[in-house]
Enzyme design. Structure first.
Site, mmCIF file in Angstrom:
data_model
loop_
_atom_site.group_PDB
_atom_site.id
_atom_site.type_symbol
_atom_site.label_atom_id
_atom_site.label_comp_id
_atom_site.label_asym_id
_atom_site.label_seq_id
_atom_site.Cartn_x
_atom_site.Cartn_y
_atom_site.Cartn_z
ATOM 1 N N TYR A 51 0.855 -1.190 0.000
ATOM 2 C CA TYR A 51 0.000 0.000 0.000
ATOM 3 C C TYR A 51 0.887 1.233 0.000
ATOM 4 O O TYR A 51 2.068 1.163 0.375
ATOM 5 C CB TYR A 51 -0.920 0.030 1.234
ATOM 6 C CG TYR A 51 -0.187 0.119 2.561
ATOM 7 C CD1 TYR A 51 0.244 1.350 3.078
ATOM 8 C CD2 TYR A 51 0.094 -1.024 3.310
ATOM 9 C CE1 TYR A 51 0.924 1.425 4.290
ATOM 10 C CE2 TYR A 51 0.777 -0.951 4.520
ATOM 11 C CZ TYR A 51 1.194 0.277 5.001
ATOM 12 O OH TYR A 51 1.872 0.355 6.184
ATOM 13 N N ASP A 259 -1.453 3.246 17.449
ATOM 14 C CA ASP A 259 -1.371 2.798 16.053
ATOM 15 C C ASP A 259 -1.459 3.966 15.069
ATOM 16 O O ASP A 259 -1.679 3.751 13.869
ATOM 17 C CB ASP A 259 -2.418 1.733 15.704
ATOM 18 C CG ASP A 259 -2.079 1.015 14.400
ATOM 19 O OD1 ASP A 259 -0.885 0.859 14.108
ATOM 20 O OD2 ASP A 259 -3.003 0.651 13.655
HETATM 21 C C1 0GY Z 1 -0.668 -1.882 12.265
HETATM 22 C C2 0GY Z 1 -1.546 -2.596 11.350
HETATM 23 C C3 0GY Z 1 -1.467 -2.695 10.004
HETATM 24 C C4 0GY Z 1 -0.382 -2.317 9.193
HETATM 25 C C5 0GY Z 1 0.922 -2.383 9.507
HETATM 26 O O1 0GY Z 1 3.172 -2.240 9.066
HETATM 27 C C6 0GY Z 1 2.046 -2.136 8.592
HETATM 28 O O2 0GY Z 1 1.820 -1.854 7.414
HETATM 29 O O3 0GY Z 1 1.291 -2.732 10.713
HETATM 30 C C7 0GY Z 1 -2.624 -3.271 9.313
HETATM 31 O O4 0GY Z 1 -2.848 -2.953 8.123
HETATM 32 O O5 0GY Z 1 -3.374 -4.069 9.930
HETATM 33 O O6 0GY Z 1 -0.256 -2.408 13.300
HETATM 34 O O7 0GY Z 1 -0.316 -0.760 11.977
#
Ligand code: 0GY
Length: 305
Positions: A51, A259
């Site tokens: 992404y 987060d």
């Molecule tokens: C979070 C969760 C997500 C993404 C990531 O490193 C990341 O891209 O951790 C998610 O999309 O569930 O912990 O940030």
């Protein structure tokens, strides 16, 4: 000027004006799970990313920290930066000792690079098993990395879907370090609290004293969602029993984080002030709150203090 990276269609930006929490955080509270994204013009996103986010800089993270009343951050390498930890390290180096980090590394990393990361404030590596976020890394590579970082006193953060826990069990229980599970292993909160899926996660924590859990991300796990009415500060009711169970059963091995900037949310962007108020609901006494927000993260990330 055009932005160097076009964000993923439908990407939601972080909340522009989070409210002040009603909950006054205990002194020294740590936001133990947050990220920085780029900025892409300075720290390009990784070619292998799944992404492309909006930018979320260290200055913006530090401003949020101060606004919410946190003293420190633990910044976790986001998958959009792959194993290029430059944005993370830059953030740590500019934090005046108030941020520590969790990096992503490959087996090719040298000892000198690991030592530099340690000096910057990295204290862990993250192994990600969420298929929509990363390509598969062989377990022998991950075990080799775990063996390399263990002597530094670092730990391993793992991110996975609840349905995958049984197949990952042997790997997790073979890790030689503290193992921190992101977001309670992503329980499906429509299933019963006492059902087999969440029971397996609790068993992992009960039988393995080196396993910790972040009780974060109600906004990610919730099906009932954010508050329906303006002024209602009690969102994400369906996640509450799961988080409360973990906090009350393992009070000395839990962490919490915002987060921010909340990657990959599709339906709503949380108000970070409301998320802080949620902590008061899952850790219901001053002692539980102090362990969750201060004592536990300090023991793991700033043990020298
Ligand atoms: C979070 C969760 C997500 C993404 C990531 O490193 C990341 O891209 O951790 C998610 O999309 O569930 O912990 O940030």
């Amino acid at each position: 000027m055009t932005a160097p990276f076009e964000r993923t269609p439908g990407w939601l930006d972080w909340h522009p004006s989070p409210s002040k929490p009603d909950f006054k955080l205990p002194p020294g509270a740590v936001d133990a799970h947050c990220h920085v994204f780029g900025p892409g013009a300075e720290f390009p996103y990784a070619p292998e990313r799944k992404y492309t986010p909006c930018d979320a800089s260290k200055q913006q993270l530090f401003a949020l920290r101060d606004h919410l009343g946190f003293a420190r951050n633990v910044v976790v390498q986001a998958t959009c930066h792959g194993a290029d930890n430059r944005a993370l390290i830059d953030c740590l180096r500019h934090s005046q000792g108030r941020a520590r980090g969790v990096a992503t590394v490959r087996r090719s990393i040298g000892d000198a690079a690991l030592r530099d990361m340690h000096q910057a404030g990295v204290r862990g590596v993250r192994f990600n098993f969420v298929k929509r976020l990363v390509d598969f890394t062989p377990k022998d590579e991950l075990l080799e990395i775990a063996g390399r970082i263990a002597p530094l006193g670092w730990h391993v953060v793992v991110y996975f879907e609840a349905a995958d826990l049984s197949s990952l069990w042997d790997f997790f229980t073979a890790l030689p370090t503290i193992v921190v599970v992101d977001h309670m292993g992503r329980p499906d909160v429509r299933k019963p609290l006492d059902g087999p899926e969440f029971a397996l996660f609790l068993k992992l924590m009960r039988e393995h004293g080196n396993v910790w859990s972040k009780v974060s991300c109600p906004e990610r796990l919730s099906v009932s969602g954010p508050p329906a009415r303006d002024g209602e500060r009690r969102p994400y009711r369906d996640v509450l029993p799961f988080a409360r169970r973990v906090v009350e059963t393992f009070p000395d091995r839990v962490l919490w984080g915002t987060d921010w900037p909340h990657p990959n949310l599709k339906d709503h962007m949380p108000d970070d002030g409301l998320l802080v108020d949620f902590v008061r609901e899952i850790a219901t006494t001053a002692e539980l709150q102090r362990k969750l927000l201060v004592d536990n993260p300090m023991r793991l990330y700033w043990p020298e203090e």
